[in-house]
Design an enzyme around this catalytic site. Structure first.
Site, PDB file in Angstrom:
ATOM      1  N   ASP A 204      -1.520 -31.487  -7.910  1.00  6.63           N
ATOM      2  CA  ASP A 204      -1.347 -30.384  -8.971  1.00  6.63           C
ATOM      3  C   ASP A 204      -1.346 -31.730 -10.287  1.00  6.63           C
ATOM      4  O   ASP A 204      -1.602 -33.090 -10.174  1.00  6.63           O
ATOM      5  CB  ASP A 204       0.001 -30.402  -9.008  1.00  6.63           C
ATOM      6  CG  ASP A 204       1.448 -31.141  -8.710  1.00  6.63           C
ATOM      7  OD1 ASP A 204       0.982 -32.060  -9.281  1.00  6.63           O
ATOM      8  OD2 ASP A 204       2.637 -30.738  -9.242  1.00  6.63           O
ATOM      9  N   ASP A 206       1.589 -32.507 -12.746  1.00  8.56           N
ATOM     10  CA  ASP A 206       2.513 -33.313 -13.644  1.00  8.56           C
ATOM     11  C   ASP A 206       2.692 -33.439 -15.263  1.00  8.56           C
ATOM     12  O   ASP A 206       2.634 -34.853 -15.845  1.00  8.56           O
ATOM     13  CB  ASP A 206       3.565 -33.669 -12.893  1.00  8.56           C
ATOM     14  CG  ASP A 206       3.114 -33.270 -11.281  1.00  8.56           C
ATOM     15  OD1 ASP A 206       3.512 -32.314 -10.769  1.00  8.56           O
ATOM     16  OD2 ASP A 206       2.373 -34.273 -10.604  1.00  8.56           O
ATOM     17  N   ASP A 289       2.383 -27.996 -13.619  1.00 12.76           N
ATOM     18  CA  ASP A 289       3.884 -28.115 -13.702  1.00 12.76           C
ATOM     19  C   ASP A 289       4.268 -28.812 -14.957  1.00 12.76           C
ATOM     20  O   ASP A 289       3.513 -29.906 -15.868  1.00 12.76           O
ATOM     21  CB  ASP A 289       4.679 -29.280 -12.621  1.00 12.76           C
ATOM     22  CG  ASP A 289       4.548 -28.721 -11.218  1.00 12.76           C
ATOM     23  OD1 ASP A 289       4.543 -27.342 -11.043  1.00 12.76           O
ATOM     24  OD2 ASP A 289       4.947 -29.177 -10.043  1.00 12.76           O
TER      25      ASP A 289
HETATM   26  P1  ATP Z   1       0.673 -35.394  -5.566  1.00  9.96           P
HETATM   27  O1  ATP Z   1      -0.490 -36.257  -6.675  1.00  9.96           O
HETATM   28  O2  ATP Z   1       0.395 -34.495  -4.463  1.00  9.96           O
HETATM   29  O3  ATP Z   1       1.080 -33.886  -6.734  1.00  9.96           O
HETATM   30  P2  ATP Z   1       3.012 -35.968  -6.286  1.00  9.96           P
HETATM   31  O4  ATP Z   1       3.988 -37.477  -6.128  1.00  9.96           O
HETATM   32  O5  ATP Z   1       2.823 -36.074  -7.637  1.00  9.96           O
HETATM   33  O6  ATP Z   1       1.879 -36.193  -5.424  1.00  9.96           O
HETATM   34  P3  ATP Z   1       4.991 -33.723  -6.510  1.00  9.96           P
HETATM   35  O7  ATP Z   1       5.271 -33.128  -5.378  1.00  9.96           O
HETATM   36  O8  ATP Z   1       4.009 -33.106  -7.803  1.00  9.96           O
HETATM   37  O9  ATP Z   1       4.109 -35.144  -6.377  1.00  9.96           O
HETATM   38  O10 ATP Z   1       6.098 -34.241  -7.748  1.00  9.96           O
HETATM   39  C1  ATP Z   1       6.215 -35.495  -8.646  1.00  9.96           C
HETATM   40  C2  ATP Z   1       6.993 -35.819  -8.494  1.00  9.96           C
HETATM   41  O11 ATP Z   1       8.570 -34.217  -9.458  1.00  9.96           O
HETATM   42  C3  ATP Z   1       8.301 -36.021  -7.185  1.00  9.96           C
HETATM   43  O12 ATP Z   1       8.160 -36.648  -6.665  1.00  9.96           O
HETATM   44  C4  ATP Z   1       9.760 -35.065  -7.693  1.00  9.96           C
HETATM   45  O13 ATP Z   1      10.664 -35.927  -6.855  1.00  9.96           O
HETATM   46  C5  ATP Z   1       9.555 -34.398  -9.071  1.00  9.96           C
HETATM   47  N1  ATP Z   1       9.789 -32.665  -8.263  1.00  9.96           N
HETATM   48  C6  ATP Z   1       8.907 -32.593  -8.107  1.00  9.96           C
HETATM   49  N2  ATP Z   1       8.602 -31.639  -8.236  1.00  9.96           N
HETATM   50  C7  ATP Z   1      10.123 -31.153  -8.400  1.00  9.96           C
HETATM   51  C8  ATP Z   1      10.925 -29.683  -8.733  1.00  9.96           C
HETATM   52  N3  ATP Z   1      10.477 -28.065  -8.323  1.00  9.96           N
HETATM   53  N4  ATP Z   1      12.013 -29.960  -9.457  1.00  9.96           N
HETATM   54  C9  ATP Z   1      12.528 -31.444  -9.863  1.00  9.96           C
HETATM   55  N5  ATP Z   1      11.898 -32.650  -9.010  1.00  9.96           N
HETATM   56  C10 ATP Z   1      10.258 -31.505  -9.107  1.00  9.96           C
HETATM   57 MN    MN Z   2       2.065 -33.686  -8.847  1.00  7.80          MN
HETATM   58 MN    MN Z   3       4.763 -30.956  -9.623  1.00  5.67          MN
END
Ligand code: ATP
Ligand code: MN
Ligand code: MN
Length: 365
Positions: A204, A206, A289
């Site tokens: 995703d 962020d 997100d």
């Molecule tokens: P990916 O490439 O799979 O997206 P990622 O490390 O970006 O890997 P995410 O699930 O997008 O993974 O999450 C990024 C960070 O944001 C995580 O480390 C987590 O701590 C934080 N995070 C994710 N979801 C939430 C949430 N609902 N509330 C608070 N923090 C979150």
């Molecule tokens: Mn992510």
């Molecule tokens: Mn995310």
């Protein structure tokens, strides 16, 4: 002393936030095996077992070179009996029978299929499995009750399980930036998550929104989302209001340690395809997100949303066990002095914790 005999076991600090963990490391087959077992344990609701495998994998990711033999593990922290067995199997045979069995098992495969639907967690997937559901088609044919989020997840299943490329993350970020500029000039949009850690692709995008003047960010998100929606850029969205500060004190947030209380929007964007004539169609669904942080909380939000998930978990565990502090994505609270420790950068947060600064690219724990 064993630690000195083991080339890798020497300077491995016990918490992942005390180590540097690059994106690329030399022990991929080992960490993959351990992470499969971590995932499987999570699917069975064994959080403790899952964490143990995740910890072991994370330690291997921080090793400076390829592990050649089990003895080299020496006194590395956080690698239990079971993990050692798995490592030994992979080192000796290239594969671990237990892991291969898991990967082939109907339950694991089905749980993976279902939890890859946006909006479906372990509990829902598990219930469906118990009810005898096995495929995405089963969900449709048996008229399984789905939330609006899950319906969107199912509709865009293919796209959402195709990795988001960095270029796509950047163009998403630009689209949001443009919308933000319309309503609040001076506000910033920051790419966090895996992309900030240097991952070339992710599941995703962020994005963190803030404004240098505290309070100006209030009300921004709904305007931005409405505008993007009116431009046909949003396929699904689900917003949540800020609920931080509604309660007094630094009580730990919610049941799950990662949840925070920022105003946010979980969405699916309709991204114009960047691929030229070869692209199968003109657009792609991408998970985005959006999170809004007041500037005083921004460094904490940035640190919290940069991940990795395991790095964050370890930071918080370190803070509470070693420093008697409560860290979350909003603030850092010192329970000995009974005060909040403010910060204007991630570096300052590490300083408060008495930790050496770990740059984002080294947080791939
Ligand atoms: P990916 O490439 O799979 O997206 P990622 O490390 O970006 O890997 P995410 O699930 O997008 O993974 O999450 C990024 C960070 O944001 C995580 O480390 C987590 O701590 C934080 N995070 C994710 N979801 C939430 C949430 N609902 N509330 C608070 N923090 C979150
Ligand atoms: Mn992510
Ligand atoms: Mn995310």
């Amino acid at each position: 002393r064993v630690a000195e005999l083991a080339p890798h076991g020497r300077q491995m600090a016990p918490y992942a936030c005390q180590r540097r963990t690059p994106l690329l490391h030399s022990n991929q087959p080992l960490t993959e095996a351990l992470e499969t077992l971590a995932e499987e344990a999570g699917f069975s609701g064994s959080e403790g077992r899952s964490l143990a495998f995740t910890r072991a994998a994370s330690v291997l990711k921080a090793l400076p070179g390829r592990l050649g033999a089990l003895e080299e593990l020496g006194s590395l922290p956080g690698i239990g009996e079971h993990s050692r067995r798995v490592i030994q199997d992979v080192l000796e045979d290239g594969v671990c029978a237990e892991v291969e069995r898991v990967k082939l098992s109907e339950r694991y495969r089905t749980m993976k299929l279902f939890t890859k639907i946006f909006g479906v967690g372990v509990r829902t997937a598990s219930r469906w499995y118990q009810e005898g559901l096995r495929t995405l088609l089963d969900l449709q044919e048996r008229n399984t009750k789905l939330t609006r989020q899950q319906q969107a997840g199912l509709r865009h299943y293919g796209d959402l399980n195709t990795p988001v490329e960095r270029s796509e993350a950047e163009s998403t970020s630009r689209a949001v930036q443009e919308a933000v500029k319309r309503f609040l000039p001076g506000a910033s949009v920051t790419l966090a998550g895996g992309f900030r850690r240097g991952k070339p692709r992710g599941h995703d995008v962020d994005l963190l929104l803030t404004h240098p003047e505290e309070g100006r960010e209030v009300g921004l998100l709904s305007r931005v989302v409405s505008w993007l929606d009116s431009q046909g850029l949003i396929l699904y969205q689900h917003s949540q209001e800020n609920s931080y500060g509604l309660r007094e004190g630094p009580e730990p947030l919610g049941g799950r340690d990662v949840m925070d209380r920022f105003e946010r929007c979980f969405s699916i964007f309709r991204l114009e395809a960047q691929g030229g004539p070869g692209a199968p169609r003109g657009w792609k669904a991408v998970r985005v997100d959006l999170v809004v942080a007041p500037v005083s909380q921004f460094p904490f939000a940035l640190l919290g949303w940069t991940g990795s998930r395991h790095f964050e978990r370890e930071l918080r565990r370190f803070a509470s066990r070693e420093r008697k502090m409560v860290l979350n994505s909003h603030a850092l609270y010192d329970t000995r002095q009974n005060l909040f420790l403010p910060a204007t950068s991630e570096e300052e947060i590490f300083q408060h914790l008495g930790l050496e600064y770990v740059p984002p690219a080294q947080r791939n724990a």
